[in-house]
Design a protein around this motif. Structure first.
Motif, short mmCIF file in Angstrom:
data_model
loop_
_atom_site.label_atom_id
_atom_site.label_comp_id
_atom_site.label_asym_id
_atom_site.label_seq_id
_atom_site.Cartn_x
_atom_site.Cartn_y
_atom_site.Cartn_z
N GLY A 1 0.77 -1.02 -0.03
CA GLY A 1 -0.51 -0.23 0.11
C GLY A 1 0.50 1.38 0.41
N ASN A 2 0.34 2.51 0.10
CA ASN A 2 1.12 3.69 0.52
C ASN A 2 1.96 3.32 1.80
N ILE A 3 3.22 3.52 1.08
CA ILE A 3 4.51 3.26 2.44
C ILE A 3 4.39 4.81 3.48
N SER A 4 4.21 5.78 1.84
CA SER A 4 4.57 6.61 2.65
C SER A 4 3.80 7.51 3.56
N GLN A 5 2.46 7.02 3.05
CA GLN A 5 1.04 7.25 4.38
C GLN A 5 1.72 7.00 5.39
N PHE A 6 1.81 5.35 5.19
CA PHE A 6 2.47 4.96 6.93
C PHE A 6 2.99 5.37 7.07
N LEU A 7 3.93 6.22 6.61
CA LEU A 7 5.13 6.41 7.59
C LEU A 7 5.23 8.06 8.76
N ASN A 8 3.89 8.49 6.87
CA ASN A 8 3.78 9.63 7.98
C ASN A 8 2.44 9.85 8.87
#
Length: 447
Positions: free
Chosen positions: A433-440
């Motif tokens: 999925g959206n790894i960037s969103q997860f990190l954010n």
């Protein structure tokens, strides 16, 4: 030798799928008629067909790779032990595909085709509600085009061909509802059944992780088989593990009852221990011999416990016993998570050895994540398989040779398999999925 294996309604495999070691006639790479040149295939006597020496199965974590090997392990366990262990099917009640209501009302189905010496066997069974629902065995001499049945079973009704399955008279009535007729016949010395059971016991082996049992098997081969000893130590030196020699000390066990219980428990948990038989229980101590230096000058050798070696070193030693045993004596070896803790170049060379002229009708089936092995100078397209799950968690398997890019074009034999696989051209890769969103989100939650 394994020809193919078909299963349905087992773990993540809901629909019928087939895995094949039969070489595709359309594929010509890594094939030769010259016996002095290594080939990736094995010729079947009296046939224009060939079998593959090695097959590698790729796919994302949880895609079904290990489940395929688990199905073969269950198949073997039933053949070897269903006569004496009436708990196998009770333990197997949750092995159906769990995420579909209709699957709970359908049998688990398995069929395997294999070659032993000069005969080809097709054997299978279905199980349902702690019982063997159906079972069948067909046989075909390799110099014949006609397949004949040995027996057919539908619940309690067992029909036997007395010409091809001699010595089985009266055994049908002795067969329990939760035991295979084949396994039962082997206990009463029916020749065909004994031949098949012996092949599964000695020549069809499955390794899932490298535990103490596998290390002990290799250690036993190292001690008692001079040829195996030489092959193992030469290979250990060849790959430069820093080990000059390996010494193994064998001694009698003081607390025999406790040790017997440990061995029995180990075998009950892992029925695929290589040629598992309790004959003479010994305690072994493995020692590594390393060179010792003083002021950069070699002065003597130092023996150290093998237990302090790296995980990769212990795994390669454990592997070499069944590895060389299969190559030299023939058979089929299945390894789950091949290459874990190995350098990719070591894995590459191991497979080259398996596909060399040392190979005596031996086969290797591996699951792996090592994409560096996805090379057209190592594998044919029909040797590469993929496991993939759909949106309902149902696994499917397919080979590279049958895969169509954009549902139209076949994969070329000069394609860069590893690069194209990682780019998603063949499917069977992890979806993120959206790894960037997860990190954010993770960072925000941490404030």
């Amino acid at each position: 030798m394994l020809v193919d294996f078909t299963l349905r309604n087992f773990l993540s495999f809901k629909e019928e799928v087939s895995f094949s070691m039969l070489a595709a006639k359309s594929v010509k790479e890594h094939d030769t008629l010259d016996s002095h040149i290594a080939s990736n295939t094995i010729s079947i006597p009296n046939s224009d067909s060939k079998l593959l020496k090695v097959a590698a199965i790729y796919g994302a974590n949880g895609s079904g790779k290990s489940n395929l090997l688990s199905a073969m392990s269950f198949f073997k366990h039933m053949v070897l032990d269903s006569f004496k262990d009436d708990s196998i099917l009770r333990k197997a009640k949750d092995l159906s595909y769990q995420f579909s209501i209709e699957s709970h009302d359908e049998p688990n189905s398995f069929e395997m085709t294999f070659i032993i010496k000069d005969k080809r066997y097709r054997y299978g069974f279905e199980i349902f509600n702690n019982s063997v629902d159906s079972e069948w065995l067909f046989i075909k001499p390799l110099n014949s085009i006609r397949e004949s049945y040995c027996f057919r079973r539908e619940k309690k009704n067992i029909t036997v061909n007395s010409k091809t399955f001699k010595g089985s008279s009266g055994i049908a009535s002795k067969t329990r509802h939760n035991a295979l007729f084949l396994s039962t016949c082997a206990q009463f010395n029916v020749e065909v059944s004994m031949t098949i059971k012996e092949w599964f016991r000695k020549r069809f082996n499955i390794l899932s992780g490298f535990n103490d049992d596998t290390i002990h098997y290799t250690a036993g081969q190292y001690i008692h088989n001079a040829d195996m000893h030489n092959r193992i130590i030469k290979f250990i030196k060849l790959i430069d593990l820093g080990i000059n020699n390996i010494q193994i000390k064998e001694s009698d066990v003081e607390d025999v009852p406790e040790t017997v219980n440990k061995v029995v428990n180990a075998i009950s948990k892992n029925p695929n221990i290589i040629n598992s038989e309790i004959t003479d229980i010994k305690k072994i101590e493995i020692l590594s011999e390393h060179k010792r230096y003083n002021h950069e000058k070699w002065v003597d050798n130092l023996l150290t416990p093998f237990s302090i070696e790296s995980l990769g070193t212990k795994k390669i030693f454990a592997l070499l016993g069944p590895w060389f045993d299969t190559i030299i004596n023939g058979g089929t070896l299945l390894i789950d998570e091949f290459g874990a803790s190995f350098h990719t170049k070591l894995s590459f060379e191991l497979i080259k050895v398996f596909q060399s002229n040392l190979n005596n009708d031996a086969q290797l089936i591996i699951t792996t994540h090592d994409t560096n092995l996805l090379r057209n100078d190592l594998f044919r397209r029909d040797q590469i398989w993929f496991a993939e799950k759909n949106e309902f968690g149902v696994s499917d398997i397919y080979s590279l040779v049958e895969y169509k890019i954009n549902q139209a074009n076949s994969v070329r034999n000069d394609a860069t398999f590893n690069k194209d696989y990682l780019l998603g051209k063949y499917g069977a890769i992890p979806y993120f999925g959206n790894i960037s969103q997860f990190l954010n989100d993770f960072s925000n939650n941490g404030k």
